[in-house]
Design a protein around this motif. Structure first.
Motif, short mmCIF file in Angstrom:
data_model
loop_
_atom_site.label_atom_id
_atom_site.label_comp_id
_atom_site.label_asym_id
_atom_site.label_seq_id
_atom_site.Cartn_x
_atom_site.Cartn_y
_atom_site.Cartn_z
N LEU A 28 0.83 -1.21 0.00
CA LEU A 28 0.00 0.00 0.00
C LEU A 28 0.87 1.25 0.00
N THR A 29 1.96 1.22 0.74
CA THR A 29 2.87 2.37 0.79
C THR A 29 3.50 2.62 -0.58
N ILE A 30 3.95 1.55 -1.22
CA ILE A 30 4.54 1.68 -2.56
C ILE A 30 3.50 2.19 -3.55
N GLY A 31 2.29 1.65 -3.46
CA GLY A 31 1.22 2.07 -4.36
C GLY A 31 0.91 3.55 -4.21
N TYR A 32 0.87 4.02 -2.96
CA TYR A 32 0.60 5.44 -2.70
C TYR A 32 1.67 6.32 -3.33
N VAL A 33 2.93 5.96 -3.16
CA VAL A 33 4.04 6.74 -3.71
C VAL A 33 3.97 6.77 -5.24
N LEU A 34 3.67 5.63 -5.85
CA LEU A 34 3.59 5.56 -7.31
C LEU A 34 2.46 6.43 -7.84
N ILE A 35 1.32 6.41 -7.17
CA ILE A 35 0.18 7.23 -7.61
C ILE A 35 0.51 8.71 -7.48
N MET A 36 1.13 9.10 -6.37
CA MET A 36 1.49 10.51 -6.17
C MET A 36 2.51 10.96 -7.21
N MET A 37 3.45 10.08 -7.55
CA MET A 37 4.44 10.41 -8.56
C MET A 37 3.78 10.53 -9.94
N SER A 38 2.81 9.66 -10.21
CA SER A 38 2.10 9.70 -11.49
C SER A 38 1.31 11.00 -11.64
N LEU A 39 0.65 11.41 -10.56
CA LEU A 39 -0.09 12.66 -10.60
C LEU A 39 0.85 13.84 -10.82
N PHE A 62 -3.67 16.43 -3.12
CA PHE A 62 -3.85 16.69 -1.70
C PHE A 62 -5.02 15.88 -1.14
N VAL A 63 -6.14 15.90 -1.85
CA VAL A 63 -7.33 15.16 -1.39
C VAL A 63 -7.03 13.66 -1.32
N PHE A 64 -6.37 13.14 -2.36
CA PHE A 64 -6.01 11.72 -2.37
C PHE A 64 -5.08 11.39 -1.21
N SER A 69 -4.23 8.64 3.81
CA SER A 69 -3.68 8.66 5.17
C SER A 69 -4.73 8.22 6.19
N LEU A 70 -5.96 8.69 6.01
CA LEU A 70 -7.05 8.32 6.93
C LEU A 70 -7.32 6.82 6.85
N GLY A 71 -7.46 6.30 5.63
CA GLY A 71 -7.73 4.88 5.46
C GLY A 71 -6.57 4.00 5.89
N TYR A 72 -5.35 4.44 5.57
CA TYR A 72 -4.16 3.66 5.91
C TYR A 72 -3.99 3.57 7.43
N THR A 73 -4.24 4.69 8.11
CA THR A 73 -4.13 4.68 9.57
C THR A 73 -5.17 3.75 10.18
N LYS A 74 -6.37 3.74 9.60
CA LYS A 74 -7.40 2.81 10.07
C LYS A 74 -6.92 1.37 9.87
N LEU A 179 19.30 2.71 0.48
CA LEU A 179 18.97 2.89 -0.94
C LEU A 179 17.56 3.42 -1.18
N GLY A 180 16.98 3.99 -0.14
CA GLY A 180 15.63 4.54 -0.27
C GLY A 180 14.55 3.50 -0.15
N ILE A 181 14.90 2.23 -0.38
CA ILE A 181 13.92 1.15 -0.35
C ILE A 181 13.40 0.93 1.07
N GLY A 182 14.29 1.13 2.04
CA GLY A 182 13.91 0.92 3.43
C GLY A 182 12.77 1.80 3.89
N VAL A 183 12.56 2.92 3.22
CA VAL A 183 11.49 3.85 3.60
C VAL A 183 10.13 3.16 3.51
#
Length: 205
Positions: A28-39, A62-64, A69-74, A179-183
């Motif tokens: 989910l974290t990787i997916g979020y980053v990819l979507i934000m980068m795509s936007l 911003f809305v996404f 963040s709300l859903g992920y925290t849940k 290498l950034g992957i650990g994030v």
């Protein structure tokens, strides 16, 4: 005598939760980053000023980001409860968008005033009020109620929370150096720490 947070316990429980749902949380974290980068790729060059398209895409991002963040925290709370994280959480938590947004704006205003007062009050207020989001997500509190809740449960815990903040920062730096992957592993781990601490504080009041 007031009970204090135990750092080793927090790390242990967060790691236990991460191991239980490792691939889902990291994915989910990787997916979020990819979507934000795509936007971000669709934001036009703003050398000649901000266009309507740029504003629209930045607003969408911003809305996404907030809804994720709300859903992920849940999902993180569900992991701590040993429940299967549900994707439906993103839809349900999105209903709290404006409640969270107003609380977040108030949080920023309050700590900004604190930082203007010789910096240290800003850190203090940030530590005391940081759990407003967790309260909204986990307890369905109101905008003002979430800030009051965070203030109440963190009484007498400032030093422990400060040490935890330093540990989280150190972990994030380590993740970047790997290498950034650990994030992608550190982000859900820190999130689980945050949620666990919130739950622990509510039991210690």
């Amino acid at each position: 005598m007031q009970q204090k947070l135990v750092i080793s316990e927090i790390l242990k429980e967060a790691w236990k939760g991460l191991k239980a749902e490792f691939w889902l949380l990291v994915g989910l974290t990787i997916g979020y980053v990819l979507i934000m980068m795509s936007l971000g790729l669709f934001i036009p060059d703003m050398k000649e000023g901000i266009s309507a398209t740029a504003i629209a895409i930045m607003t969408l991002s911003f809305v996404f980001s907030v809804i994720f963040s709300l859903g992920y925290t849940k999902n993180l709370f569900q992991v701590l409860d040993k429940e299967e994280p549900q994707f439906s959480a993103y839809g349900r938590q999105s209903l709290k968008f404006f409640n969270f947004l107003i609380a977040y704006i108030l949080y920023i205003i309050i700590i900004s005033i604190g930082f203007a007062l010789l910096i240290i009050p800003g850190f203090y207020l940030a530590l005391r009020l940081q759990f407003f989001a967790a309260s909204i997500i986990d307890e369905n509190t109101s905008t003002i109620g979430s800030l009051k809740r965070s203030w109440g449960i963190t009484k007498g815990q400032t030093l422990s929370l400060f040490l935890l903040m330093l540990i989280m920062i150190a972990l994030y730096i380590i993740g970047i150096l790997a290498l950034g992957i650990g994030v992608f592993i550190i982000i859900p781990f820190i999130g689980l720490m945050y949620c666990y601490v919130f739950r622990k504080l509510t039991l210690m009041v």
